[in-house]
Design a protein around this motif. Structure first.
Motif: not given
Length: 454
Positions: A242-260
């Protein structure tokens, strides 16, 4: 909050009354514009990974638009990307500064020394090589879907199981219908799908990604569902997402890195909730990338921003029916009808009927009529109107719906009278101007027959 042990069989009137507020809250989140909140998104992602029992990611990238996000992720996934000239010139140059600056600050001094304003191949090699071998290998070997699915599934499976166990199918359907389905229809289907398609159209060959699933504001419809039933599940497990949804358009998730991806800065829709803006991109991001749309249909930017450049030749060479109709609308139906060489089917005392056949689509048929009474600000003089329609066209007054109409021939009007003319689109089966005009009043042609008073 722990879920209740009482099974919910039917929503109370009070609970039903609360559903619109939850729906509207998540619609607001899904359609929100602004700068976003990276620290909050980063904390939310770390919490989600921890809740899922995965090691927290070590690095993040914050990109200004979905296009930059896709290119950055594609760079991370492979050290041997084959980049087309178009992507190299138009995309890499834009994403280079964001990727290199953020990786430089977070990862190593070596990147700082090596990343320069150089050609795209060097940018690809530097970004993928310098974000540590561990990150590069994991990103290259694992598809984004795997990590995203694992994190989201492991965070939400328990929540989902609790809802299924404690809430009846009837209630689940009711909440879905009034909350999550509506949010999905207006956000996921209308906005997110357009973003996905536009990105895919621009970098499909480069990135090789056709799958599109991620946490963030555009994917909040299912969070809305669980919030509506929060008393019947361990809703706190979803707090990070929910924190992610309220703060960015979306995030792509990898094991050690996240791209917002940052939220859009502009989002415009029509009355049906479809992306639509007559002056600019209906959905745009801070780096200038966006989606131009006309009532939910993606169109080239020139059709929205420079309709004056549309030509008849462009319209008639367009093989996409939907896009061609939009081009005609932007060009102007009346103008297109005349400029494209429409055939005059016939004329009578009601007006002139034109027909323009369009390959692969239904013909454009319009009736040109004179306004029923003279108007002081009319653009046509009596002579102009006679030259266009002929002296026998009727100028009508009275109540057409009560079949109480009076009319006189145009030739009998005062010489000082001025008129306006209009083009009305009518069914392709119209055979005469009288048929067409009668159709606009929704009455049979034989009833559209005013007495002629001389």
């Amino acid at each position: 909050m722990s879920p209740t042990k009482t099974k919910l069989l039917q929503l109370t009137a009070e609970r039903v009354a609360e559903l619109p507020a939850i729906r509207d809250k998540w619609l607001d989140i899904g359609l929100r514009t602004g700068e976003g909140d990276l620290p909050r998104a980063w904390r939310g992602i770390q919490e989600a990974y921890a809740t899922a029992g995965r090691e927290k990611p070590k690095y993040w990238l914050w990109m200004a638009s979905p296009l930059h996000l896709v290119v950055a992720c594609a760079i991370l996934r492979t050290r041997r990307a084959q980049v087309s000239a178009q992507v190299r010139d138009q995309v890499i140059a834009q994403v280079r500064d964001q990727v290199s600056a953020q990786v430089r600050d977070q990862v190593s001094a070596q990147v700082r020394a090596q990343v320069r304003d150089q050609v795209s191949a060097q940018v690809i090699a530097q970004v993928s090589a310098q974000v540590s071998d561990q990150v590069s290998a994991q990103v290259s070997d694992q598809v984004i879907a795997q990590v995203s699915a694992q994190v989201i599934a492991q965070v939400s499976d328990q929540v989902s199981d609790q809802v299924i166990a404690q809430v009846s199918a009837q209630v689940i359907a009711q909440v879905s219908d009034q909350v999550s389905d509506q949010v999905s229809a207006q956000v996921s289907a209308q906005v997110s799908a357009q973003v996905s398609d536009q990105v895919s159209a621009q970098v499909r060959d480069f990135s090789g990604w056709s799958w599109w699933w991620y946490p963030g504001q555009f994917d909040g419809f299912w969070l809305a569902f669980y919030e509506a039933l929060r008393e019947y599940c361990d809703f706190e497990r979803l707090h990070g997402l929910i924190e992610v949804a309220e703060s960015c358009a979306f995030a792509w998730l990898f094991p050690d890195i996240v791209v917002f991806c940052a939220p859009p800065i502009h989002l415009a829709r029509d009355e049906s909730g479809r992306l639509h803006d007559e002056q600019r991109a209906a959905l745009s991001f801070s780096d200038g990338w966006g989606v131009h749309a006309w009532h939910g249909v993606r169109v080239p930017s020139s059709i929205i921003e420079h309709p004056e450049t549309i030509t008849v030749a462009q319209i008639e060479s367009c093989t996409n029916q939907e896009l061609r109709r939009i081009m005609i609308e932007r060009y102007g139906q009346k103008r297109y009808l005349l400029d494209a060489g429409a055939v005059e089917v016939g004329r009578d005392d009601c007006g002139i009927l034109y027909r323009k056949d369009i390959e692969g689509d239904e013909p454009l048929v319009m009736v040109r009529v004179l306004n029923s009474t003279a108007e002081p600000d009319g653009s046509l003089t009596k002579a102009d109107a006679i030259n266009t329609f002929g002296p026998g066209i009727a100028v009508v007054g009275g109540n057409v719906f009560k079949h109480e109409m009076d009319s006189i021939p145009l030739g009998d009007c005062p010489d000082t009278a001025r008129f306006k003319d209009y083009f009305l689109r009518v069914p392709p089966g119209s055979r005469t101007a009288r048929d067409a005009v009668a159709w606009t009043f929704d009455i049979p042609p034989e009833q559209y027959s005013p007495l002629i008073q001389t």
